[in-house]
Motif scaffolding. Sequence first.
Motif, PDB file in Angstrom:
ATOM      1  N   UNK A  47       0.815  -1.057   0.084  1.00 13.72           N
ATOM      2  CA  UNK A  47       0.120   0.085   0.078  1.00 13.72           C
ATOM      3  C   UNK A  47       0.948   1.240  -0.017  1.00 13.72           C
ATOM      4  N   UNK A  48       0.734   1.836  -1.041  1.00 18.94           N
ATOM      5  CA  UNK A  48       1.910   2.781  -1.184  1.00 18.94           C
ATOM      6  C   UNK A  48       1.676   4.084  -0.375  1.00 18.94           C
ATOM      7  N   UNK A  49       0.266   4.320   0.256  1.00 10.63           N
ATOM      8  CA  UNK A  49       0.169   5.379   0.966  1.00 10.63           C
ATOM      9  C   UNK A  49       1.034   5.102   2.221  1.00 10.63           C
ATOM     10  N   UNK A  50       1.062   3.948   2.717  1.00 12.15           N
ATOM     11  CA  UNK A  50       1.739   3.648   3.953  1.00 12.15           C
ATOM     12  C   UNK A  50       3.401   3.706   3.762  1.00 12.15           C
ATOM     13  N   UNK A  51       3.747   3.718   2.470  1.00 10.77           N
ATOM     14  CA  UNK A  51       5.230   4.237   2.484  1.00 10.77           C
ATOM     15  C   UNK A  51       5.400   5.596   2.566  1.00 10.77           C
ATOM     16  N   UNK A  58       1.422  12.545   9.568  1.00  8.78           N
ATOM     17  CA  UNK A  58       1.070  12.862   7.984  1.00  8.78           C
ATOM     18  C   UNK A  58       2.322  13.513   7.448  1.00  8.78           C
ATOM     19  N   UNK A  59       3.658  13.331   7.930  1.00  6.69           N
ATOM     20  CA  UNK A  59       4.839  13.886   7.308  1.00  6.69           C
ATOM     21  C   UNK A  59       5.347  12.696   6.265  1.00  6.69           C
ATOM     22  N   UNK A  60       5.588  13.620   5.201  1.00  4.19           N
ATOM     23  CA  UNK A  60       6.385  12.539   4.148  1.00  4.19           C
ATOM     24  C   UNK A  60       7.482  11.966   4.562  1.00  4.19           C
ATOM     25  N   UNK A  68       0.490  -2.463  -6.472  1.00  4.29           N
ATOM     26  CA  UNK A  68       0.255  -1.396  -5.667  1.00  4.29           C
ATOM     27  C   UNK A  68      -0.642  -0.170  -6.383  1.00  4.29           C
ATOM     28  N   UNK A  69      -0.960   0.656  -5.775  1.00  2.00           N
ATOM     29  CA  UNK A  69      -1.930   1.803  -6.302  1.00  2.00           C
ATOM     30  C   UNK A  69      -0.803   2.645  -7.038  1.00  2.00           C
ATOM     31  N   UNK A  70      -1.261   3.224  -8.116  1.00  2.38           N
ATOM     32  CA  UNK A  70      -0.437   3.979  -8.974  1.00  2.38           C
ATOM     33  C   UNK A  70      -0.489   5.488  -8.675  1.00  2.38           C
ATOM     34  N   UNK A  71       0.085   5.827  -7.783  1.00  2.00           N
ATOM     35  CA  UNK A  71       0.164   7.125  -7.181  1.00  2.00           C
ATOM     36  C   UNK A  71       1.617   7.760  -6.960  1.00  2.00           C
ATOM     37  N   UNK A  72       1.536   9.139  -6.412  1.00  2.00           N
ATOM     38  CA  UNK A  72       2.834   9.811  -6.333  1.00  2.00           C
ATOM     39  C   UNK A  72       3.646   9.907  -7.375  1.00  2.00           C
ATOM     40  N   UNK A  73       3.130   9.848  -8.612  1.00  2.00           N
ATOM     41  CA  UNK A  73       3.951  10.134  -9.882  1.00  2.00           C
ATOM     42  C   UNK A  73       4.581  11.480  -9.735  1.00  2.00           C
ATOM     43  N   UNK A  74       4.110  12.332  -8.997  1.00  2.00           N
ATOM     44  CA  UNK A  74       4.814  13.598  -9.058  1.00  2.00           C
ATOM     45  C   UNK A  74       5.949  13.619  -7.992  1.00  2.00           C
ATOM     46  N   UNK A  75       6.131  12.665  -7.190  1.00  2.00           N
ATOM     47  CA  UNK A  75       7.235  12.646  -6.164  1.00  2.00           C
ATOM     48  C   UNK A  75       8.068  11.515  -6.745  1.00  2.00           C
ATOM     49  N   UNK A  76       8.135  11.036  -7.909  1.00  2.00           N
ATOM     50  CA  UNK A  76       9.053  10.187  -8.458  1.00  2.00           C
ATOM     51  C   UNK A  76       8.777   8.545  -8.565  1.00  2.00           C
ATOM     52  N   UNK A  95      11.051   7.075  -1.758  1.00  2.00           N
ATOM     53  CA  UNK A  95      11.700   6.475  -2.892  1.00  2.00           C
ATOM     54  C   UNK A  95      12.443   5.248  -2.785  1.00  2.00           C
ATOM     55  N   UNK A  96      13.380   5.208  -1.596  1.00  2.00           N
ATOM     56  CA  UNK A  96      14.089   4.071  -1.551  1.00  2.00           C
ATOM     57  C   UNK A  96      13.241   2.808  -1.227  1.00  2.00           C
ATOM     58  N   UNK A  97      12.035   2.913  -0.433  1.00  2.00           N
ATOM     59  CA  UNK A  97      11.231   1.833  -0.235  1.00  2.00           C
ATOM     60  C   UNK A  97      10.526   1.358  -1.563  1.00  2.00           C
ATOM     61  N   UNK A  98      10.139   2.418  -2.227  1.00  2.00           N
ATOM     62  CA  UNK A  98       9.609   2.265  -3.663  1.00  2.00           C
ATOM     63  C   UNK A  98      10.418   1.484  -4.426  1.00  2.00           C
ATOM     64  N   UNK A  99      11.629   1.666  -4.641  1.00  2.00           N
ATOM     65  CA  UNK A  99      12.482   1.089  -5.534  1.00  2.00           C
ATOM     66  C   UNK A  99      12.829  -0.379  -5.003  1.00  2.00           C
TER      67      UNK A  99
END
Length: 195
Positions: free
Chosen positions: A46-50, A56-58, A77-85, A63-67
């Motif tokens: 769940x990409x929101x959890x990452x 609610x602090x980013x 996963x949910x296709x989100x946070x595209x503007x965050x990389x 991005x390391x966790x996503x990678x």
Amino acid sequence: MSSPAVSPPAMPARVPDRVLIAGLTGSGKTTLARRLADRWQLTHVEIDALFHGPNWTPRSEFLDDVAGFAATERWVTEWQYTSKGAGEILEPRAELAVWLDYPWRVARRRLIRRTLSRSLRRTELWNGNREGSLLRLVSRDPEENILAWQRKTRNAWRERMPDALARNPQLTLVRLSSPAETEAWFAALPVRVER
């Protein structure tokens, strides 16, 4: 009056290993991701959890966790946070994109119901965070009010999807235009059988 039968869209040629779920906020991306994870033996991240740390602090490790999970063999996963990389990391690895392209009123109704339920029940979401006070729903600031965020991003996928598909020719797209179409599609999906 019964609703008309809905024929499912085309099935993927084989059970995919890496899946992105796109859609307007509140359309049901996470719910479908969980169901696909079970059907196809994928890990649901769940990409929101990452992204959201305490208060609610980013999270700086986002991005390391996503990678890290994108490099694994099977996930959804949910296709989100595209503007965050996140898109630059996930899209080249994904095989299937499922787009919940529902009418505005459907996604709006779902988001209102979800937000009210989470607020009233004080449901813990990620890393100790909970939905804010219902008073936040009167704010016009999309960073404060999830309904305002949904309105602001209402057409984001219609604008973004053509370029995303052009950049990632390996992605097969399944576009679903209603919950009934999604259910018909899901019901017809094969179950992954390990050998």
